[in-house]
Design a protein around this motif. Structure first.
Motif, PDB file in Angstrom:
ATOM      1  N   GLY A  99       9.159 -10.751 -17.332  1.00  0.00           N
ATOM      2  CA  GLY A  99       9.709  -9.423 -17.063  1.00  0.00           C
ATOM      3  C   GLY A  99      11.106  -9.295 -17.227  1.00  0.00           C
ATOM      4  O   GLY A  99      12.062 -10.426 -17.335  1.00  0.00           O
ATOM      5  N   ALA A 100      11.790  -8.073 -17.557  1.00  0.00           N
ATOM      6  CA  ALA A 100      13.158  -7.900 -17.828  1.00  0.00           C
ATOM      7  C   ALA A 100      13.666  -8.602 -19.139  1.00  0.00           C
ATOM      8  O   ALA A 100      14.821  -8.915 -18.878  1.00  0.00           O
ATOM      9  N   GLY A 101      12.829  -8.959 -19.707  1.00  0.00           N
ATOM     10  CA  GLY A 101      13.485  -9.827 -21.072  1.00  0.00           C
ATOM     11  C   GLY A 101      13.626 -11.210 -20.705  1.00  0.00           C
ATOM     12  O   GLY A 101      14.473 -11.713 -21.498  1.00  0.00           O
ATOM     13  N   GLY A 102      13.420 -11.908 -19.648  1.00  0.00           N
ATOM     14  CA  GLY A 102      13.900 -13.071 -19.202  1.00  0.00           C
ATOM     15  C   GLY A 102      14.773 -13.048 -18.166  1.00  0.00           C
ATOM     16  O   GLY A 102      15.162 -14.161 -17.520  1.00  0.00           O
ATOM     17  N   GLN A 103      15.348 -11.908 -17.802  1.00  0.00           N
ATOM     18  CA  GLN A 103      16.375 -11.554 -16.479  1.00  0.00           C
ATOM     19  C   GLN A 103      16.006 -12.241 -15.528  1.00  0.00           C
ATOM     20  O   GLN A 103      16.465 -12.942 -14.734  1.00  0.00           O
ATOM     21  N   ILE A 104      14.783 -11.947 -15.007  1.00  0.00           N
ATOM     22  CA  ILE A 104      14.033 -12.315 -13.764  1.00  0.00           C
ATOM     23  C   ILE A 104      14.167 -13.647 -13.544  1.00  0.00           C
ATOM     24  O   ILE A 104      14.696 -14.268 -12.497  1.00  0.00           O
ATOM     25  N   ALA A 105      13.490 -14.621 -14.363  1.00  0.00           N
ATOM     26  CA  ALA A 105      13.655 -15.991 -14.406  1.00  0.00           C
ATOM     27  C   ALA A 105      15.075 -16.540 -14.466  1.00  0.00           C
ATOM     28  O   ALA A 105      15.334 -17.584 -13.821  1.00  0.00           O
ATOM     29  N   SER A 106      15.926 -15.955 -15.305  1.00  0.00           N
ATOM     30  CA  SER A 106      17.261 -16.438 -15.548  1.00  0.00           C
ATOM     31  C   SER A 106      18.077 -16.385 -14.026  1.00  0.00           C
ATOM     32  O   SER A 106      18.839 -17.261 -13.576  1.00  0.00           O
ATOM     33  N   GLN A 107      17.926 -15.097 -13.407  1.00  0.00           N
ATOM     34  CA  GLN A 107      18.537 -15.018 -12.247  1.00  0.00           C
ATOM     35  C   GLN A 107      18.054 -15.780 -11.086  1.00  0.00           C
ATOM     36  O   GLN A 107      18.937 -16.347 -10.490  1.00  0.00           O
ATOM     37  N   ALA A 108      16.744 -15.865 -11.237  1.00  0.00           N
ATOM     38  CA  ALA A 108      16.005 -16.625 -10.149  1.00  0.00           C
ATOM     39  C   ALA A 108      16.765 -18.353 -10.427  1.00  0.00           C
ATOM     40  O   ALA A 108      17.050 -19.047  -9.274  1.00  0.00           O
ATOM     41  N   THR A 109      16.967 -18.851 -11.559  1.00  0.00           N
ATOM     42  CA  THR A 109      17.358 -20.081 -11.933  1.00  0.00           C
ATOM     43  C   THR A 109      18.783 -20.307 -11.375  1.00  0.00           C
ATOM     44  O   THR A 109      19.324 -21.140 -10.891  1.00  0.00           O
ATOM     45  N   ALA A 110      19.594 -19.077 -11.792  1.00  0.00           N
ATOM     46  CA  ALA A 110      21.044 -19.142 -11.462  1.00  0.00           C
ATOM     47  C   ALA A 110      21.230 -19.520  -9.924  1.00  0.00           C
ATOM     48  O   ALA A 110      22.246 -19.837  -9.594  1.00  0.00           O
ATOM     49  N   ARG A 111      20.389 -18.781  -9.254  1.00  0.00           N
ATOM     50  CA  ARG A 111      20.594 -18.586  -7.651  1.00  0.00           C
ATOM     51  C   ARG A 111      19.976 -19.842  -6.981  1.00  0.00           C
ATOM     52  O   ARG A 111      20.091 -19.615  -5.689  1.00  0.00           O
ATOM     53  N   ALA A 112      19.136 -20.517  -7.683  1.00  0.00           N
ATOM     54  CA  ALA A 112      18.220 -21.845  -7.138  1.00  0.00           C
ATOM     55  C   ALA A 112      19.300 -22.696  -6.627  1.00  0.00           C
ATOM     56  O   ALA A 112      20.560 -22.861  -7.039  1.00  0.00           O
ATOM     57  N   ALA A 113      18.660 -23.726  -5.702  1.00  0.00           N
ATOM     58  CA  ALA A 113      19.311 -24.716  -5.410  1.00  0.00           C
ATOM     59  C   ALA A 113      19.793 -25.686  -6.429  1.00  0.00           C
ATOM     60  O   ALA A 113      19.012 -25.887  -7.175  1.00  0.00           O
ATOM     61  N   ALA A 114      21.001 -26.123  -6.562  1.00  0.00           N
ATOM     62  CA  ALA A 114      21.530 -27.029  -7.627  1.00  0.00           C
ATOM     63  C   ALA A 114      21.080 -28.516  -7.481  1.00  0.00           C
ATOM     64  O   ALA A 114      22.011 -29.402  -7.239  1.00  0.00           O
ATOM     65  N   ASP A 115      20.091 -28.609  -7.321  1.00  0.00           N
ATOM     66  CA  ASP A 115      19.547 -30.274  -6.888  1.00  0.00           C
ATOM     67  C   ASP A 115      18.736 -30.862  -8.087  1.00  0.00           C
ATOM     68  O   ASP A 115      18.332 -31.832  -7.937  1.00  0.00           O
ATOM     69  N   GLY A 116      18.355 -30.231  -9.081  1.00  0.00           N
ATOM     70  CA  GLY A 116      17.692 -30.717 -10.285  1.00  0.00           C
ATOM     71  C   GLY A 116      16.156 -30.419 -10.254  1.00  0.00           C
ATOM     72  O   GLY A 116      15.564 -30.825 -11.139  1.00  0.00           O
ATOM     73  N   TYR A 117      15.871 -29.628  -9.190  1.00  0.00           N
ATOM     74  CA  TYR A 117      14.426 -29.505  -9.070  1.00  0.00           C
ATOM     75  C   TYR A 117      13.884 -28.146  -9.214  1.00  0.00           C
ATOM     76  O   TYR A 117      12.693 -27.652  -9.303  1.00  0.00           O
ATOM     77  N   SER A 118      15.054 -27.291  -9.609  1.00  0.00           N
ATOM     78  CA  SER A 118      14.770 -26.108 -10.198  1.00  0.00           C
ATOM     79  C   SER A 118      15.245 -25.858 -11.394  1.00  0.00           C
ATOM     80  O   SER A 118      16.362 -25.374 -11.664  1.00  0.00           O
ATOM     81  N   LEU A 119      14.489 -25.723 -12.467  1.00  0.00           N
ATOM     82  CA  LEU A 119      15.041 -25.533 -13.775  1.00  0.00           C
ATOM     83  C   LEU A 119      14.140 -24.549 -14.649  1.00  0.00           C
ATOM     84  O   LEU A 119      13.650 -23.850 -13.880  1.00  0.00           O
ATOM     85  N   MET A 120      14.666 -24.037 -15.898  1.00  0.00           N
ATOM     86  CA  MET A 120      14.181 -22.888 -16.574  1.00  0.00           C
ATOM     87  C   MET A 120      13.957 -23.482 -18.040  1.00  0.00           C
ATOM     88  O   MET A 120      14.742 -24.125 -18.519  1.00  0.00           O
ATOM     89  N   LEU A 121      12.913 -22.727 -18.736  1.00  0.00           N
ATOM     90  CA  LEU A 121      12.925 -22.999 -20.309  1.00  0.00           C
ATOM     91  C   LEU A 121      13.822 -21.653 -20.706  1.00  0.00           C
ATOM     92  O   LEU A 121      13.350 -20.752 -20.725  1.00  0.00           O
ATOM     93  N   GLY A 122      15.282 -21.988 -20.974  1.00  0.00           N
ATOM     94  CA  GLY A 122      15.944 -20.994 -21.776  1.00  0.00           C
ATOM     95  C   GLY A 122      15.877 -20.928 -23.073  1.00  0.00           C
ATOM     96  O   GLY A 122      15.442 -21.932 -23.762  1.00  0.00           O
ATOM     97  N   TYR A 123      15.844 -19.890 -23.624  1.00  0.00           N
ATOM     98  CA  TYR A 123      15.539 -19.806 -25.050  1.00  0.00           C
ATOM     99  C   TYR A 123      16.488 -18.555 -25.685  1.00  0.00           C
ATOM    100  O   TYR A 123      17.467 -17.993 -24.908  1.00  0.00           O
ATOM    101  N   VAL A 124      16.510 -18.502 -26.931  1.00  0.00           N
ATOM    102  CA  VAL A 124      17.363 -17.288 -27.548  1.00  0.00           C
ATOM    103  C   VAL A 124      17.166 -15.961 -27.063  1.00  0.00           C
ATOM    104  O   VAL A 124      18.605 -15.637 -26.835  1.00  0.00           O
ATOM    105  N   SER A 125      16.163 -15.556 -26.225  1.00  0.00           N
ATOM    106  CA  SER A 125      16.172 -14.280 -25.725  1.00  0.00           C
ATOM    107  C   SER A 125      16.866 -14.453 -24.410  1.00  0.00           C
ATOM    108  O   SER A 125      17.599 -13.424 -24.274  1.00  0.00           O
ATOM    109  N   THR A 126      16.834 -15.227 -23.380  1.00  0.00           N
ATOM    110  CA  THR A 126      17.436 -15.082 -22.365  1.00  0.00           C
ATOM    111  C   THR A 126      19.008 -15.461 -22.398  1.00  0.00           C
ATOM    112  O   THR A 126      19.508 -14.846 -21.507  1.00  0.00           O
ATOM    113  N   HIS A 127      19.608 -16.366 -23.318  1.00  0.00           N
ATOM    114  CA  HIS A 127      20.794 -16.691 -23.344  1.00  0.00           C
ATOM    115  C   HIS A 127      21.379 -16.163 -24.814  1.00  0.00           C
ATOM    116  O   HIS A 127      22.569 -16.747 -24.840  1.00  0.00           O
TER     117      HIS A 127
END
Length: 332
Positions: free
Chosen positions: A79-107
């Motif tokens: 959804g939203a061209g990848g913004q939903i997953a990207s925003q969720a990742t950026a706001r996640a706990a920075a402990d290494g357990y919440s990651l994302m598959l970033g790709y050319v569209s999201t970043h």
């Protein structure tokens, strides 16, 4: 006995405490890295299940699960061209357990067309590049044109009649087609979807006439004879599609695009944890079985340092901003 002045005694005590705290910090970091991961790691995938990007995520996650001895759970959040997953990742706990598959569209492409509530460089920890593949111009195998020349003749004779699907506004499957329209002086209507899989479903049903998915997302449809590959965006013909010409061969100058994929997490992941994740990813990318599996799906493995990965993404985003400017796409 020599008595230290009171301020000297305080300084000595503080020095000892600081040294102990420093040692404790080093020990803590070392212990944390050794213990990591001690629970499943979630990998957000910013597209619907079933497409090429989703396939890459599942193949790599499976290999990482075996290598790290802990389950990697793939969670599709399209959804939203990848913004939903990207925003969720950026706001996640920075402990290494919440990651994302970033790709050319999201970043790469999304920041070129949209004001985002996060910074694609500052708000993410870059773990590592996985690889990349060209995009493929495809049509319906039964009702669509069978060559690029026929495609041009058809769309130029009927401007604005046909439509193309993308994985979402601002994704590479959108902008790469907009770039093609400018280069060929054609008019084709854009229809955004939530991922490549529904795009291909409607292409086969002739609800849309064209698409430019990454090779991984198009390959099975091309192999099964349901979709026709008209051209690829790579610098040379792809070994899996040796009979399909590049756009440069077909007279579209300076036309190259790579649909890259990598792994990222929120900013602030401890360095030792990030290094362990990077090392594990690089280890699985060296595995012959994984490389062959990705290659069979059109993905060329592209291992690089974290610094090189971050720089590659930043430069790619600049290139897509130029495409948006030339296509006169308005930032949303």
């Amino acid at each position: 006995m020599i008595q230290l002045p009171s301020f000297s005694r305080r300084r000595a005590v503080l020095t000892v405490l600081a040294s102990g705290a420093s040692s404790l910090g080093l020990f803590s970091g070392s212990a944390r890295a050794q213990a990591f991961p001690n629970r499943p790691i979630k990998l957000l995938v910013p597209v619907a299940a079933g497409g090429g990007t989703d396939l890459i995520a599942r193949v790599v996650a499976d290999a990482l699960s075996r290598t790290m001895g802990q389950t990697w759970v793939v969670d599709n959040q399209a959804g939203a061209g990848g913004q939903i997953a990207s925003q969720a990742t950026a706001r996640a706990a920075a402990d290494g357990y919440s990651l994302m598959l970033g790709y050319v569209s999201t970043h790469g492409t999304l920041p070129a067309v949209r004001k985002l509530p996060y910074d694609t460089q500052k708000d993410f920890t870059y773990i590592g590049m996985i690889g990349g593949a060209p995009n493929v111009l495809v049509s319906n195998a039964v009702r669509g044109p069978q060559t690029f020349q026929q495609f041009l003749q058809d769309v130029r004779a009927n401007p604005g009649r046909d439509s193309f699907g993308s994985a979402g506004a601002g994704t590479i499957t959108h902008l790469v087609f907009e770039r093609l329209k400018v280069a060929t002086n054609t008019s084709i209507v854009h229809v955004p979807y939530k991922g490549v899989a529904p795009v291909m479903t409607d292409l086969l049903a002739n609800q849309i006439q064209y698409a430019m998915p990454g090779l991984a997302g198009a390959l099975n449809y091309i192999r099964s004879g349901k979709a026709t590959a008209l051209a690829v965006t790579g610098p040379r013909r792809h070994p899996l599609l040796p009979d399909v010409p590049t756009l440069k061969e077909l007279g579209v100058p300076d036309f190259e695009a790579v649909q890259w994929v990598g792994i990222m997490g929120p900013a602030g992941i401890p360095a030792d944890v990030g290094q362990k994740l990077t090392a594990s990813l690089n280890e699985v990318l060296k595995q012959k079985e994984l490389a062959e599996k990705l290659t069979s799906e059109g993905i060329e493995v592209m291992p690089m340092s974290v610094e090189a990965f971050r720089s590659y993404v930043a430069a790619d985003s600049v290139r897509w901003r130029e495409v948006v400017k030339k296509s006169d796409i308005k930032e949303s």
